[in-house]
Design an enzyme around this catalytic site. Sequence first.
Site, PDB file in Angstrom:
ATOM      1  CD  GLU A  31      -2.726   1.122   2.523  1.00 19.74           C
ATOM      2  OE1 GLU A  31      -2.624   0.205   3.356  1.00 19.74           O
ATOM      3  OE2 GLU A  31      -3.428   2.126   2.681  1.00 19.74           O
ATOM      4  NE  ARG A 258       3.788  -7.407  10.137  1.00 20.83           N
ATOM      5  CZ  ARG A 258       3.162  -6.866   9.107  1.00 20.83           C
ATOM      6  NH1 ARG A 258       2.395  -7.591   8.332  1.00 20.83           N
ATOM      7  NH2 ARG A 258       3.290  -5.587   8.854  1.00 20.83           N
ATOM      8  CE  LYS A 268       3.279   0.218   4.642  1.00 21.79           C
ATOM      9  NZ  LYS A 268       2.556  -0.020   3.391  1.00 21.79           N
TER      10      LYS A 268
HETATM   11  P1  ATP Z   1       2.981  -1.958   7.622  1.00 19.95           P
HETATM   12  O1  ATP Z   1       2.205  -2.484   8.787  1.00 19.95           O
HETATM   13  O2  ATP Z   1       4.412  -1.744   7.896  1.00 19.95           O
HETATM   14  O3  ATP Z   1       2.333  -0.775   6.987  1.00 19.95           O
HETATM   15  P2  ATP Z   1       1.748  -3.634   5.738  1.00 19.95           P
HETATM   16  O4  ATP Z   1       1.598  -5.071   5.947  1.00 19.95           O
HETATM   17  O5  ATP Z   1       0.565  -2.768   5.879  1.00 19.95           O
HETATM   18  O6  ATP Z   1       2.951  -3.136   6.584  1.00 19.95           O
HETATM   19  P3  ATP Z   1       1.843  -3.373   2.911  1.00 19.95           P
HETATM   20  O7  ATP Z   1       2.434  -2.237   2.215  1.00 19.95           O
HETATM   21  O8  ATP Z   1       0.395  -3.538   2.864  1.00 19.95           O
HETATM   22  O9  ATP Z   1       2.415  -3.330   4.372  1.00 19.95           O
HETATM   23  O10 ATP Z   1       2.537  -4.733   2.528  1.00 19.95           O
HETATM   24  C1  ATP Z   1       3.179  -5.088   1.332  1.00 19.95           C
HETATM   25  C2  ATP Z   1       3.616  -6.505   1.454  1.00 19.95           C
HETATM   26  O11 ATP Z   1       4.701  -6.582   2.360  1.00 19.95           O
HETATM   27  C3  ATP Z   1       2.506  -7.389   2.013  1.00 19.95           C
HETATM   28  O12 ATP Z   1       2.440  -8.583   1.291  1.00 19.95           O
HETATM   29  C4  ATP Z   1       2.920  -7.596   3.434  1.00 19.95           C
HETATM   30  O13 ATP Z   1       2.428  -8.787   3.912  1.00 19.95           O
HETATM   31  C5  ATP Z   1       4.445  -7.543   3.340  1.00 19.95           C
HETATM   32  N1  ATP Z   1       5.032  -7.137   4.615  1.00 19.95           N
HETATM   33  C6  ATP Z   1       4.788  -6.021   5.320  1.00 19.95           C
HETATM   34  N2  ATP Z   1       5.470  -6.028   6.479  1.00 19.95           N
HETATM   35  C7  ATP Z   1       6.175  -7.176   6.507  1.00 19.95           C
HETATM   36  C8  ATP Z   1       7.069  -7.786   7.437  1.00 19.95           C
HETATM   37  N3  ATP Z   1       7.386  -7.192   8.584  1.00 19.95           N
HETATM   38  N4  ATP Z   1       7.604  -8.980   7.124  1.00 19.95           N
HETATM   39  C9  ATP Z   1       7.301  -9.570   5.963  1.00 19.95           C
HETATM   40  N5  ATP Z   1       6.469  -9.072   5.048  1.00 19.95           N
HETATM   41  C10 ATP Z   1       5.902  -7.887   5.307  1.00 19.95           C
HETATM   42 MG    MG Z   2      -0.925  -1.686   5.905  1.00 23.27          MG
END
Ligand code: ATP
Ligand code: MG
Length: 749
Positions: A31, A258, A268
């Site tokens: 995102e 994760r 983020k």
């Molecule tokens: P955040 O909570 O940091 O905003 P998110 O999961 O909302 O992370 P996205 O931008 O939606 O982040 O995720 C993009 C991809 O990266 C998704 O497939 C997500 O599962 C993966 N991802 C995000 N954080 C991690 C992590 N700590 N370890 C592994 N994969 C991750």
């Molecule tokens: Mg998110």
Amino acid sequence: MSERKDFLRTIVEADLKSGKVKEVVTRFPPEPNGFPHIGHAKSIAINFGIARDYNGHCNLRMDDTNPTKEDTKYVQALKDAVEWLGFEWEGNVRYTSDYFSQIHDYAVQLIKMGKAYVDSLPEDEIREYRGTVKEAGKRSKYAERTIEENLDLFERMKKGEFKDGEHILRAKIDMSAANMKLRDPLLYRIRHVEHFRAGNEWAVYPMYDFAHCLSDYIEGVSHSICTLEFENNRDIYNWVLETLELTPPRPYQYEFARLGINYTVMSKRKLLELVDGGQVNGWDDPRLPTIAGYKRRGYTPESILAFCASVGIAKANSMVDVSQLEFCIRDDLNPKVPRVMCVLDPLKVTIVNYEGSEEIDSSYYPHDIPKEGSRKLPFSKNICIERDDFMENPPKDYFRLTPEQSVRLKGAYIITCKEVIKDASGNVVEIKVEYSKESKSGADTSGIKVKSAIHWVDENSAKEVEVRLYDRLYSVEAPEGIEDLNPDSLKVIKTALIEPAVIDEKPDVRFQFERQGYFYGDPVDYTDEKPVFNKIVGLKGSWDKKSKKTETRPKERVKKEQVDGEVVAMSQEQEALFAKYTEELQLNSEVSNTLARDAQLSAFYEEALSLLNSPVSLANIVTNEVARELKQVAVEALKFSVKDITELVKLIDDKTISNKIAKQVFEEMVKSGTNPKQIVKDKGLVQISDPAIIGTIIDEVIAKNPDNVEKFKAGNSKLLGFFVGQVLKATGGKANPQVVNQLVTQKLK
Ligand code: ATP
Ligand code: MG
């Protein structure tokens, strides 16, 4: 490809072999609401890595369904990150927003099938109607609307005829499903906001659960790989694709753990708070775990990828030690970068018996590194050494220069102290030494024995440079907020002295400064007139030594068996326990996994549960605190009983103490075996919830920080965290965080 196959690659191979999948297509779907962090690097490595290993392709898709937080600058940062890590996406960058009209048509199709309806219940009733884990939900009366009514309403929602929240579109699935996510999930909501790409075209936006599976389908994705928190969403994913009876092939969702790293926050949202709150200098601050931060600091893409590979792909979340990442960057740089000399805190040394000057030919690399290259080291009677490489009254194991002890200048001669010159206040400002002419490095016939060699620079030719020393951003292993920031995470030295070849010859951009660590010319601020170097990492785990002194026991265990990348299958019995914990007790899958796989731990937990019906809180304490103790001693040797643990949980549940204080109480239980109530009483740890007391403390904090109050009132809402943190700190963590939050918000209005 890693030698040991992870569970995702095992699935992919089986799918290729059975013919279920013709071409492996994956996607990385962030995102665009913040800069990517090292957790994303893991996801990038997995998705792009698998596509590459099996001759498929990977799409880069911006999952831009939430118009309020997204921005093109984040799109750019995501593209940069993927490229920097060395991957290529297939075709153009994709956007979920490009599929909005297709997704909309699928929604209309579901309505026509009688599988979706417009609900008009107020939000709180929707929540109420959803039921609980133990009770089935109840369907809204609006679910009875005819297909024609639904089509008409949805069309008008789309046209913007209604206000936000007035209606929603829901899937008609099952209001009594055990998986709560299946209780008629939301598909579309009304949002009168401009989208950064779609502009004002849409007044309705699809929810993740509806948009994601369809975007995957539209792109022909074969393996939709996501993180564990989406485990329960998989049922909706499948329901949408199956109900729409789409032409095959269709994608399937798989979840992995994760990445979490200690001393680091990885979300983020939290990173944005640090950036907006000015705790760091922008998204690429070298202390941040963002890809941009690592890049600016001097980490290499290779080291980040090696780290991701070393962590492996597991099905259970785990906390990785940050020293594992630091190991990877050292391991990568050690055979690559030139060794040079830089004095951070110069002390003037005059070699009284040396006349003239010379240039010493010196290799950039030690003997065990198979690389060529050398430079000339200017040498004269005026040199500088590191201030702490000289001590007048040294402790016993001090091996460097003292009035009695000679030392070698690395690559040059042995010097012996003759006179210490001090200023009026007694500070050493210069030392006069003699050198031994016969002691030149490589041709030493002096017979003088020294215990160490120190780095130095020639004063006349050395260049003044700025050096930025970075340390961990947080000083605690599991940082919770701003109050846990390490106040010494950045130290700037403006007057370090470096040997001239580094600046004039530029043999590389990354260096090992002898005895100091690895450094990188700052890609933004470096100029030839004012060179700036960032510390990438120290030579060895200096932090480990630091923390060992103050801590007697490891705080959080690193679950080696799971981070190794291998997942051992569960026995039938373990599976059953796992199912019970996740489904019946609603524990998250990480906790359930830990409990189910450990007979001793689950027995402990079950017994506690029979004494106190608080499954979630008990599971947290048992899988974290108790589990850690059981790693050290046998269950019989524990100083606390199962009952003590239930007492502790009671104190948390009834809010007598906070979670943070509970950890402190537990430490004491481990040491003394005293029961928790007694400890709380003896140490006065009862949580403070009295608004009058908390209010007084808040007033003090406000009075002490007029600047921040002003900034907050001028619109920097991120400073709320600062104030809350200060108040919590002032009470030794005893204030009830919710009350603090509420009162601070009130008082700062
Ligand atoms: P955040 O909570 O940091 O905003 P998110 O999961 O909302 O992370 P996205 O931008 O939606 O982040 O995720 C993009 C991809 O990266 C998704 O497939 C997500 O599962 C993966 N991802 C995000 N954080 C991690 C992590 N700590 N370890 C592994 N994969 C991750
Ligand atoms: Mg998110």
